[in-house]
Write a protein that holds these residues in place. Sequence first.
Motif, PDB file in Angstrom:
ATOM      1  N   TYR A  33       0.834  -1.201   0.000  1.00 54.37           N
ATOM      2  CA  TYR A  33       0.000   0.000   0.000  1.00 54.37           C
ATOM      3  C   TYR A  33       0.871   1.254   0.000  1.00 54.37           C
ATOM      4  CZ  TYR A  33      -3.665  -3.279   1.431  1.00 54.37           C
ATOM      5  OH  TYR A  33      -4.541  -4.325   1.487  1.00 54.37           O
ATOM      6  N   LYS A  34       0.404   2.289  -0.704  1.00 52.40           N
ATOM      7  CA  LYS A  34       1.121   3.569  -0.699  1.00 52.40           C
ATOM      8  C   LYS A  34       0.980   4.273   0.650  1.00 52.40           C
ATOM      9  CE  LYS A  34       0.785   4.471  -5.672  1.00 52.40           C
ATOM     10  NZ  LYS A  34       0.273   5.402  -6.723  1.00 52.40           N
ATOM     11  N   THR A  35      -0.197   4.152   1.240  1.00 57.52           N
ATOM     12  CA  THR A  35      -0.434   4.741   2.557  1.00 57.52           C
ATOM     13  C   THR A  35      -0.872   3.630   3.514  1.00 57.52           C
ATOM     14  OG1 THR A  35      -2.730   5.253   1.966  1.00 57.52           O
ATOM     15  CG2 THR A  35      -1.078   6.982   1.607  1.00 57.52           C
ATOM     16  N   PRO A  36      -0.626   3.768   4.804  1.00 56.36           N
ATOM     17  CA  PRO A  36      -0.926   2.708   5.762  1.00 56.36           C
ATOM     18  C   PRO A  36      -2.419   2.362   5.792  1.00 56.36           C
ATOM     19  CG  PRO A  36       0.538   4.325   6.743  1.00 56.36           C
ATOM     20  CD  PRO A  36       0.078   4.910   5.453  1.00 56.36           C
ATOM     21  N   VAL A  37      -2.700   1.088   5.998  1.00 59.84           N
ATOM     22  CA  VAL A  37      -4.068   0.605   6.165  1.00 59.84           C
ATOM     23  C   VAL A  37      -4.186  -0.060   7.533  1.00 59.84           C
ATOM     24  CG1 VAL A  37      -4.531   0.278   3.714  1.00 59.84           C
ATOM     25  CG2 VAL A  37      -3.538  -1.598   5.040  1.00 59.84           C
TER      26      VAL A  37
ATOM     27  N   ILE B 280       3.526  -8.546   8.821  1.00 58.83           N
ATOM     28  CA  ILE B 280       3.359  -7.153   8.405  1.00 58.83           C
ATOM     29  C   ILE B 280       4.689  -6.425   8.516  1.00 58.83           C
ATOM     30  CG2 ILE B 280       0.947  -7.065   9.114  1.00 58.83           C
ATOM     31  CD1 ILE B 280       1.906  -5.472  11.607  1.00 58.83           C
ATOM     32  N   LEU B 281       4.785  -5.319   7.830  1.00 58.95           N
ATOM     33  CA  LEU B 281       5.956  -4.459   7.945  1.00 58.95           C
ATOM     34  C   LEU B 281       5.730  -3.500   9.104  1.00 58.95           C
ATOM     35  CD1 LEU B 281       8.683  -3.615   6.670  1.00 58.95           C
ATOM     36  CD2 LEU B 281       7.389  -1.932   5.314  1.00 58.95           C
ATOM     37  N   GLU B 282       6.628  -3.557  10.084  1.00 62.44           N
ATOM     38  CA  GLU B 282       6.513  -2.702  11.257  1.00 62.44           C
ATOM     39  C   GLU B 282       7.894  -2.175  11.618  1.00 62.44           C
ATOM     40  OE1 GLU B 282       3.709  -3.483  14.722  1.00 62.44           O
ATOM     41  OE2 GLU B 282       5.651  -3.997  15.623  1.00 62.44           O
ATOM     42  N   ASN B 283       8.032  -0.850  11.653  1.00 58.05           N
ATOM     43  CA  ASN B 283       9.312  -0.208  11.979  1.00 58.05           C
ATOM     44  C   ASN B 283      10.445  -0.716  11.098  1.00 58.05           C
ATOM     45  OD1 ASN B 283       8.094   1.254  14.108  1.00 58.05           O
ATOM     46  ND2 ASN B 283       8.396  -0.486  15.502  1.00 58.05           N
ATOM     47  N   GLY B 284      10.129  -0.880   9.809  1.00 56.79           N
ATOM     48  CA  GLY B 284      11.157  -1.278   8.853  1.00 56.79           C
ATOM     49  C   GLY B 284      11.490  -2.758   8.845  1.00 56.79           C
TER      50      GLY B 284
ATOM     51  N   PRO C 145      -5.853  -8.705  16.355  1.00 53.31           N
ATOM     52  CA  PRO C 145      -5.896  -7.344  16.913  1.00 53.31           C
ATOM     53  C   PRO C 145      -5.771  -6.329  15.777  1.00 53.31           C
ATOM     54  CG  PRO C 145      -4.281  -8.730  18.053  1.00 53.31           C
ATOM     55  CD  PRO C 145      -4.684  -9.469  16.832  1.00 53.31           C
ATOM     56  N   ASP C 146      -5.991  -5.065  16.075  1.00 56.60           N
ATOM     57  CA  ASP C 146      -5.828  -4.019  15.067  1.00 56.60           C
ATOM     58  C   ASP C 146      -4.358  -3.849  14.711  1.00 56.60           C
ATOM     59  OD1 ASP C 146      -8.534  -3.584  15.152  1.00 56.60           O
ATOM     60  OD2 ASP C 146      -8.420  -1.828  16.457  1.00 56.60           O
ATOM     61  N   TYR C 147      -4.059  -3.844  13.406  1.00 61.00           N
ATOM     62  CA  TYR C 147      -2.708  -3.581  12.917  1.00 61.00           C
ATOM     63  C   TYR C 147      -2.780  -2.505  11.853  1.00 61.00           C
ATOM     64  CZ  TYR C 147      -1.033  -7.866  15.178  1.00 61.00           C
ATOM     65  OH  TYR C 147      -0.693  -8.831  16.102  1.00 61.00           O
ATOM     66  N   THR C 148      -1.760  -1.638  11.801  1.00 61.02           N
ATOM     67  CA  THR C 148      -1.652  -0.618  10.772  1.00 61.02           C
ATOM     68  C   THR C 148      -0.305  -0.794  10.079  1.00 61.02           C
ATOM     69  OG1 THR C 148      -3.028   0.917  12.039  1.00 61.02           O
ATOM     70  CG2 THR C 148      -1.661   1.853  10.275  1.00 61.02           C
ATOM     71  N   THR C 149      -0.321  -0.884   8.745  1.00 63.78           N
ATOM     72  CA  THR C 149       0.903  -1.176   8.015  1.00 63.78           C
ATOM     73  C   THR C 149       0.751  -0.782   6.551  1.00 63.78           C
ATOM     74  OG1 THR C 149       2.501  -2.930   7.506  1.00 63.78           O
ATOM     75  CG2 THR C 149       0.172  -3.513   7.428  1.00 63.78           C
ATOM     76  N   THR C 150       1.860  -0.834   5.837  1.00 65.31           N
ATOM     77  CA  THR C 150       1.836  -0.619   4.384  1.00 65.31           C
ATOM     78  C   THR C 150       2.133  -1.907   3.627  1.00 65.31           C
ATOM     79  OG1 THR C 150       4.176   0.029   4.412  1.00 65.31           O
ATOM     80  CG2 THR C 150       2.533   1.803   4.552  1.00 65.31           C
ATOM     81  N   LEU C 151       2.356  -3.005   4.356  1.00 68.32           N
ATOM     82  CA  LEU C 151       2.685  -4.256   3.676  1.00 68.32           C
ATOM     83  C   LEU C 151       2.213  -5.449   4.505  1.00 68.32           C
ATOM     84  CD1 LEU C 151       5.916  -5.076   1.742  1.00 68.32           C
ATOM     85  CD2 LEU C 151       5.035  -6.723   3.380  1.00 68.32           C
ATOM     86  N   VAL C 152       1.451  -6.325   3.859  1.00 68.53           N
ATOM     87  CA  VAL C 152       0.975  -7.566   4.490  1.00 68.53           C
ATOM     88  C   VAL C 152       1.448  -8.731   3.621  1.00 68.53           C
ATOM     89  CG1 VAL C 152      -1.018  -8.913   5.235  1.00 68.53           C
ATOM     90  CG2 VAL C 152      -1.068  -6.404   5.390  1.00 68.53           C
TER      91      VAL C 152
END
Length: 689
Positions: free
Chosen positions: A388-392, A416-420, A440-447
């Motif tokens: 994703y271009k922006t976090p989901v 997921i991608l988290e803190n690089g 749980p809720d996760y926010t990322t730009t890559l799954v």
Amino acid sequence: MKKTALILAGLLGCNMVMSQQIKPYGALPSKAQVAWNDMEYYMFIHFGPNTFTNKEWGHGDEDPKVFNPTHLDARQWARTAKLAGMKGIVLTAKHHDGFCLWPSKYSTHTVRESAWKDGKGDVLAELSAACKEYGLKFGVYLSPWDRNHPEYGKPGYNQVFANTLNEVLSNYGPVFEQWFDGANGGNLKQPYDWNLFHKVVYKNQPNAVIFSDVGPGCRWVGNESGIAGTTNWSTLNVHGFAPGAAGPPTKSLNEGNEDGEQWIPAECDVSIRPGWFYSPDTNDKVKSVSNLLDIYYGSVGRNGNLILNVPIDRDGLIHPNDSTRLMELRHVLDASFKNNLAKKAVVTATNTRKNDAAVKVSHLTDGTNTTYWATPDNVTSAEITLSYKTPVKFNRVVLQEYIALGQRVKSFTVSILENGKMKEIARETTIGHKRILRLPDYTTTLVRINILDAKASPVISEVQLYNAPGVLATPEISRNKEGVVMISCASSDPEVHFTTDGTEPTMQSSKFANAFTLPQGGVIKAKAFLDNGKTASETVTAYFDVAPAKWQVIQSDAAIKGYEAAKAIDGNTATAYITDRKDAAAKYPHELQIDLGESLSLKGFTYTPAIGEGIGGVVYGYAFYTSNDGKSWGNPVAEGQFANIKNNPVTQTVSFKATNARYIRFVAVAPAEEKENWVSVAELGVITK
């Protein structure tokens, strides 16, 4: 020569493409089974004389005139199912009592002999027509056990039942599912001719999926809680097994068998109430939305189908409490799976199969399970990445295999991608028709979905991502031996308000802050609120009788250490009394004698079996005695069997004629599982109100 070369090149290219086509793996589903799996969620309806007699299993001796629903409306049933998002209805056309919901010419225990519509009614005809009107599929349950028919237990009964089946399956239109169980109880045992029964089904309904412990269309999941195994194969070994007591082990039913002999997927059956038939006593015991969500994710979300029982009440309607809860569940499910975030992603995959026009990465997010992506032959691992271009923000992952070619995936992870850095957030086993991960809720730009291992090249039809809304949990009410009441709620920081006068809790009702005592019992209703009452949970109701503060065990059998008899009267169903199964003297009957510490007016008793893997010891046959001196017991004030307790081990309530007594004696006469010589009691209670 040039034309010949081009033709040869074309043929070779065609052969290369053909050689890349995916070979099926293992046992495969029929077209009817694929269509059945796509239904996912449908209604079970238990209805009959038991509705009016307050029984789970009728004895076949009830007066058929007791069946008299004054406002029966099958269109209301179908309309409710449709609005709930269900795809069909399976009706108990004949339960163990032998009562037929149609005027069968092979029985004298039918709607023809009932008071309903002066004996001129036909429930199957009305429901079949209603299902057709509302675009639902129609299914039937017919129990081969018949506690009324005079031929039961005799050589000719199997043909009688085959004739009964033929009558139903040839007169009411298409049937998507034929529901059989193997119940074969009472004093008479009937060797069922399953081959004959199946021939009748397929002769009349060639596309019907037959349910039983061993299918052949779909299998029982091994419990009546509606929960499949976290590992769940759609294949099952059936050789040497039969429906009922001769069925496969519970673990196999719950999880299937890897590389099983036949494709027999799991169907998860559960009732929206504690029992299967309607009882006015359970109007306020309808399962909460949060409970039903647990069941949905544990069934549809684990490669199973969910058949949710919604009993018809004595008016012949789905009760408002049940229909309201179904609509609430539909609302949450619609909101949870409304926006597929995977469609906004850039999707890539490793090890993608070449030279096969049917295989495309884009098929993973096209919203249909009839297309797919796959790896080459003999490649059993791959990575699918959503960028994703922006976090989901998400909390649900949905995966589907293209099951027409077999079930393949053995294990996978989600990261997921988290803190690089890549962070693993889930590690699971099977996928099958559908796997839903509740996270749980996760926010990322890559799954990233990493398929670790598979039986053959993975063939994946869908990868979906959702952000489901939170659901406010219902409060939980408990009371200890001394009568001290606690109310808790799993949601974060809710206000819990309660009443003790039977009224509905509001924000103006008492706010729960500290435990309080209710030694003589009563009714407590509680409700959780957030945002100053803008959000509220369902109301939960708890009934308590006299607290066992003064009670003492005066006689019991040897118990396992840590599971002494006192645990049966400590007010806590999480603890249990379990007799020592290794004791050489351990055998039925078992008994438990209790001093109540005072004389009480007793109107009945309750028995809650201990449940949990490996516990067992559930009581089926019982006798209950009372005494004023603990020595003279006389005849039992109640005796009988806890119907269906083996499969549905919920609290049993038995009423009897009021009597004053200080001592009680609970005798376990027969086990629910014949091979078990021990007894388990999570809680034994009395009814005084």
